[in-house]
Design an enzyme around this catalytic site. Structure first.
Site, PDB file in Angstrom:
ATOM      1  N   PHE A 133       0.874  -1.181   0.000  1.00  0.00           N
ATOM      2  CA  PHE A 133       0.000   0.000   0.000  1.00  0.00           C
ATOM      3  C   PHE A 133       0.901   1.218   0.000  1.00  0.00           C
ATOM      4  O   PHE A 133       1.504   1.560   1.025  1.00  0.00           O
ATOM      5  CB  PHE A 133      -0.861  -0.059   1.267  1.00  0.00           C
ATOM      6  N   LEU A 135       1.374   4.802   0.009  1.00  0.00           N
ATOM      7  CA  LEU A 135       0.783   6.113   0.260  1.00  0.00           C
ATOM      8  C   LEU A 135       1.856   7.118   0.706  1.00  0.00           C
ATOM      9  O   LEU A 135       1.995   8.195   0.132  1.00  0.00           O
ATOM     10  CB  LEU A 135      -0.305   5.983   1.345  1.00  0.00           C
ATOM     11  N   THR A 136       2.606   6.738   1.740  1.00  0.00           N
ATOM     12  CA  THR A 136       3.568   7.666   2.350  1.00  0.00           C
ATOM     13  C   THR A 136       4.695   8.016   1.387  1.00  0.00           C
ATOM     14  O   THR A 136       5.181   7.166   0.647  1.00  0.00           O
ATOM     15  CB  THR A 136       4.139   7.032   3.628  1.00  0.00           C
ATOM     16  N   SER A 142       2.538  12.185   7.433  1.00  0.00           N
ATOM     17  CA  SER A 142       1.369  12.713   8.151  1.00  0.00           C
ATOM     18  C   SER A 142       0.413  13.503   7.273  1.00  0.00           C
ATOM     19  O   SER A 142      -0.760  13.652   7.621  1.00  0.00           O
ATOM     20  CB  SER A 142       1.830  13.598   9.320  1.00  0.00           C
ATOM     21  N   ILE A 167       7.191   1.712   2.812  1.00  0.00           N
ATOM     22  CA  ILE A 167       6.103   0.879   2.311  1.00  0.00           C
ATOM     23  C   ILE A 167       6.383  -0.587   2.642  1.00  0.00           C
ATOM     24  O   ILE A 167       7.310  -1.201   2.095  1.00  0.00           O
ATOM     25  CB  ILE A 167       5.929   1.083   0.788  1.00  0.00           C
ATOM     26  N   PHE A 246      -7.686   6.932   3.218  1.00  0.00           N
ATOM     27  CA  PHE A 246      -8.034   7.042   4.638  1.00  0.00           C
ATOM     28  C   PHE A 246      -8.999   5.932   5.057  1.00  0.00           C
ATOM     29  O   PHE A 246      -8.970   5.449   6.186  1.00  0.00           O
ATOM     30  CB  PHE A 246      -8.654   8.414   4.950  1.00  0.00           C
ATOM     31  N   LEU A 249      -6.784   3.156   5.866  1.00  0.00           N
ATOM     32  CA  LEU A 249      -6.056   3.403   7.121  1.00  0.00           C
ATOM     33  C   LEU A 249      -6.958   3.135   8.320  1.00  0.00           C
ATOM     34  O   LEU A 249      -6.505   2.636   9.353  1.00  0.00           O
ATOM     35  CB  LEU A 249      -5.523   4.839   7.174  1.00  0.00           C
ATOM     36  N   ARG A 253      -5.661   0.903  11.287  1.00  0.00           N
ATOM     37  CA  ARG A 253      -5.579   1.492  12.628  1.00  0.00           C
ATOM     38  C   ARG A 253      -6.427   0.697  13.612  1.00  0.00           C
ATOM     39  O   ARG A 253      -6.046   0.515  14.777  1.00  0.00           O
ATOM     40  CB  ARG A 253      -6.060   2.952  12.585  1.00  0.00           C
ATOM     41  N   GLU A 373       0.576   4.749  10.508  1.00  0.00           N
ATOM     42  CA  GLU A 373      -0.897   4.771  10.593  1.00  0.00           C
ATOM     43  C   GLU A 373      -1.406   5.922  11.456  1.00  0.00           C
ATOM     44  O   GLU A 373      -2.429   5.805  12.126  1.00  0.00           O
ATOM     45  CB  GLU A 373      -1.445   3.450  11.155  1.00  0.00           C
TER      46      GLU A 373
HETATM   47  P1  TGC Z   1      -9.437  16.122   5.539  1.00  0.00           P
HETATM   48  O1  TGC Z   1      -9.687  17.386   4.822  1.00  0.00           O
HETATM   49  O2  TGC Z   1      -9.805  15.974   6.949  1.00  0.00           O
HETATM   50  O3  TGC Z   1     -10.067  14.933   4.749  1.00  0.00           O
HETATM   51  C1  TGC Z   1      -9.869  14.767   3.376  1.00  0.00           C
HETATM   52  C2  TGC Z   1     -10.927  13.807   2.948  1.00  0.00           C
HETATM   53  O4  TGC Z   1     -10.674  12.562   3.612  1.00  0.00           O
HETATM   54  C3  TGC Z   1     -11.796  12.255   4.437  1.00  0.00           C
HETATM   55  N1  TGC Z   1     -11.266  11.653   5.656  1.00  0.00           N
HETATM   56  C4  TGC Z   1     -11.487  10.387   5.972  1.00  0.00           C
HETATM   57  N2  TGC Z   1     -12.226   9.441   5.381  1.00  0.00           N
HETATM   58  C5  TGC Z   1     -12.257   8.230   5.948  1.00  0.00           C
HETATM   59  N3  TGC Z   1     -11.581   7.950   7.086  1.00  0.00           N
HETATM   60  C6  TGC Z   1     -10.834   8.886   7.712  1.00  0.00           C
HETATM   61  N4  TGC Z   1     -10.160   8.570   8.816  1.00  0.00           N
HETATM   62  C7  TGC Z   1     -10.760  10.166   7.158  1.00  0.00           C
HETATM   63  N5  TGC Z   1     -10.128  11.310   7.493  1.00  0.00           N
HETATM   64  C8  TGC Z   1     -10.441  12.208   6.564  1.00  0.00           C
HETATM   65  C9  TGC Z   1     -12.507  13.560   4.685  1.00  0.00           C
HETATM   66  O5  TGC Z   1     -13.853  13.357   4.999  1.00  0.00           O
HETATM   67  C10 TGC Z   1     -12.318  14.229   3.347  1.00  0.00           C
HETATM   68  O6  TGC Z   1     -13.214  13.651   2.450  1.00  0.00           O
HETATM   69  P2  TGC Z   1     -13.853  14.520   1.263  1.00  0.00           P
HETATM   70  O7  TGC Z   1     -14.741  13.564   0.542  1.00  0.00           O
HETATM   71  O8  TGC Z   1     -14.574  15.647   1.922  1.00  0.00           O
HETATM   72  O9  TGC Z   1     -12.699  15.002   0.443  1.00  0.00           O
HETATM   73  O10 TGC Z   1      -7.968  15.815   5.331  1.00  0.00           O
HETATM   74  P3  TGC Z   1      -6.899  16.432   6.096  1.00  0.00           P
HETATM   75  O11 TGC Z   1      -5.784  16.638   5.154  1.00  0.00           O
HETATM   76  O12 TGC Z   1      -7.391  17.606   6.877  1.00  0.00           O
HETATM   77  O13 TGC Z   1      -6.597  15.249   7.117  1.00  0.00           O
HETATM   78  C11 TGC Z   1      -5.766  15.525   8.086  1.00  0.00           C
HETATM   79  C12 TGC Z   1      -5.311  14.245   8.765  1.00  0.00           C
HETATM   80  C13 TGC Z   1      -4.149  14.632   9.626  1.00  0.00           C
HETATM   81  C14 TGC Z   1      -6.438  13.691   9.618  1.00  0.00           C
HETATM   82  C15 TGC Z   1      -4.895  13.210   7.731  1.00  0.00           C
HETATM   83  O14 TGC Z   1      -4.025  13.764   6.819  1.00  0.00           O
HETATM   84  C16 TGC Z   1      -4.254  12.021   8.385  1.00  0.00           C
HETATM   85  O15 TGC Z   1      -4.911  11.100   8.888  1.00  0.00           O
HETATM   86  N6  TGC Z   1      -2.895  11.975   8.383  1.00  0.00           N
HETATM   87  C17 TGC Z   1      -2.153  10.802   8.829  1.00  0.00           C
HETATM   88  C18 TGC Z   1      -1.931   9.911   7.652  1.00  0.00           C
HETATM   89  C19 TGC Z   1      -1.274   8.630   8.056  1.00  0.00           C
HETATM   90  O16 TGC Z   1      -1.775   7.885   8.898  1.00  0.00           O
HETATM   91  N7  TGC Z   1      -0.138   8.331   7.436  1.00  0.00           N
HETATM   92  C20 TGC Z   1       0.609   7.145   7.713  1.00  0.00           C
HETATM   93  C21 TGC Z   1       0.235   6.076   6.758  1.00  0.00           C
HETATM   94  S1  TGC Z   1       1.056   4.625   7.192  1.00  0.00           S
HETATM   95  C22 TGC Z   1       1.545   4.100   5.699  1.00  0.00           C
HETATM   96  O17 TGC Z   1       1.240   4.581   4.689  1.00  0.00           O
HETATM   97  C23 TGC Z   1       2.371   2.920   5.727  1.00  0.00           C
HETATM   98  S2  TGC Z   1       1.323   1.595   5.661  1.00  0.00           S
HETATM   99  C24 TGC Z   1       2.071   0.492   6.649  1.00  0.00           C
HETATM  100  C25 TGC Z   1       3.158  -0.205   5.908  1.00  0.00           C
HETATM  101  O18 TGC Z   1       3.185  -0.185   4.652  1.00  0.00           O
HETATM  102  O19 TGC Z   1       3.984  -0.842   6.603  1.00  0.00           O
END
Ligand code: TGC
Length: 393
Positions: A133, A135-136, A142, A167, A246, A249, A253, A373
């Site tokens: 997956f 994404l990052t 973040s 990843i 998301f 995620l 999570r 995550e």
């Molecule tokens: P925001 O404007 O809040 O939202 C954008 C759109 O996304 C929707 N949304 C969600 N939908 C479902 N579940 C959630 N938890 C959601 N959170 C937001 C939201 O409704 C909106 O939808 P739409 O249709 O209106 O466009 O977005 P934001 O930029 O303000 O969000 C901020 C924040 C901090 C919450 C978000 O960026 C976030 O969660 N950041 C952390 C990301 C994260 O967890 N990154 C690490 C990923 S780990 C990885 O990729 C590695 S996988 C593991 C591996 O490979 O080993």
């Protein structure tokens, strides 16, 4: 360890159905028979034991929450219990199940066409095919809205350029779910789309990240995407914008909410066992009030964490679980598991820093779990926004 079972104190299992207990026992047996005998060696040697993947598939643990396509279609609590038992052995193996099932398979199951599901899901459920997956990106994970990887139309297909980092499984994956910005769909997060990229596609390169002092028995990679050309049907038709990744995620999570409590339980069990056998000042260290206070506090946090996980699981089974509630669980479980690992280490004294015990391995792994995550800070900000209505990002 000869530790008494801490779960007998609280009888958490009484809250589970027979089917849930069956999944729990199956995962516990898998962890004890296949992972625990080799995990210290694998962690030391930075070895990912690939041959376990089809065995995890045969056990039904891969994409086990998905219905059909060779998946088990189990309930959310059953899935959580499997995560807990695997992470009680090592976070790396729970991470494998999360990346394969909660991230890659969930993306295909939630957003894929019927053809995409038929092509990939049965083999992934069996552990014959591996997914990752992507994404990052290298500048940080973040803020996925800031991603710079792009996908542009090229005749009937797409050409993807960019880079991804951290990843899981990428160097052994058959398919990568790559999230990329499609400029023709506009600006910001709304232009993000998902693509199923076979990893043999020219221009796709995955390089394992070396030098990790955490998650050493699993694989995380840098990915380079240079003019990666995929057919039109590589696009996931059901994902538009950041709510796509998301949504996946959320699934991963949720698994961590349970999984981290597995690592915590293991640390507590080891500390409890040693508190009875390790003598200091002429008596077992566990006969001292300070040690008993530590053990009691650890037990409280394990039991509270598991009750929280169960509550979230029951909400998920009703289709009522919200992202903010998942943030409560992820933040609490990992934070408390780390604190439990640190407290457990103190009860073991100097022995606690050796690999004769799993404490430091769990503590080191949990540093990764705390970061991926959604970091602690991201989940605090998600909760801050949920409470105040004010966006502090
Ligand atoms: P925001 O404007 O809040 O939202 C954008 C759109 O996304 C929707 N949304 C969600 N939908 C479902 N579940 C959630 N938890 C959601 N959170 C937001 C939201 O409704 C909106 O939808 P739409 O249709 O209106 O466009 O977005 P934001 O930029 O303000 O969000 C901020 C924040 C901090 C919450 C978000 O960026 C976030 O969660 N950041 C952390 C990301 C994260 O967890 N990154 C690490 C990923 S780990 C990885 O990729 C590695 S996988 C593991 C591996 O490979 O080993």
């Amino acid at each position: 360890t000869t530790a008494p079972r801490i779960d007998q104190v609280f009888d958490f299992d009484a809250l589970l159905t027979d089917e849930e207990r069956a999944w729990q026992q199956k995962a516990r047996a898998f962890a004890q028979e296949r992972i625990l005998p080799v995990i210290e060696e694998d962690f030391e040697n930075k070895h990912f034991r690939r041959e376990l993947i089809p065995q995890l598939g045969a056990a039904g643990f891969l994409g086990m929450h998905i219905k059909g396509y060779g998946c088990a279609g189990a309930g959310a609590v059953s899935y959580g219990l499997v995560c807990l038992e695997l992470e009680a052995a090592d976070s790396g193996w729970r991470t494998f199940v999360s990346v394969q099932g909660s991230l890659a398979m969930s993306a295909i199951s939630k957003y894929g066409s019927e053809e995409q599901k038929e092509r990939w899901l049965p083999g992934m459920a069996a552990g014959e095919l591996v997914g990752c997956f992507a994404l990052t990106e290298p500048q940080g994970g973040s803020d996925p809205a800031a991603m710079t990887t792009t996908a542009r139309r090229d005749g009937d297909g797409w050409v993807i350029d960019g880079a991804k980092r951290w990843i899981g499984l990428a160097s052994l994956a058959d398919v990568a779910v790559v999230w990329a910005r499609v400029p023709e769909f506009g600006e910001g997060g709304k232009a993000v789309r998902g693509f199923l990229v076979p990893t043999q596609t020219p221009g796709f390169t995955a390089t394992p990240i070396d030098g990790k002092l955490s998650m050493r028995a699993s694989v995380q990679c840098d990915i380079s995407l240079e003019g990666v050309r995929v057919d039109a049907d590589a696009l996931l038709p059901g994902a538009e914008g950041l709510s796509g990744p998301f949504g996946c995620l959320n699934e991963a999570r949720y698994g961590i909410v349970w999984g981290a409590m597995g690592a915590a339980r293991s640390c507590l069990e080891v500390a409890l066992g040693r508190s009875i056998t390790r003598e200091v000042f002429g008596k077992p260290i566990g006969a001292n009030q300070l040690t008993q206070a530590k053990l009691a506090d650890m037990l409280l946090e394990v039991e509270k964490g598991m009750l929280l996980a169960l509550h979230l699981g029951r909400l998920k089974e009703r289709g009522a679980l919200t992202p903010a509630q998942i943030s409560v669980g992820k933040l609490n479980s990992v934070r408390e598991a780390l604190e439990i690992a640190h407290q457990a280490r103190t009860i073991l004294g100097g022995d606690g820093i050796t690999n004769a015990f799993p404490i430091m391995r769990h503590a080191a792994n949990l540093e990764s779990v705390r970061t991926y995550e959604g970091t602690d800070e991201i989940h605090q900000l998600v909760l801050g926004r949920a409470m105040t209505g004010l966006n502090a990002f």
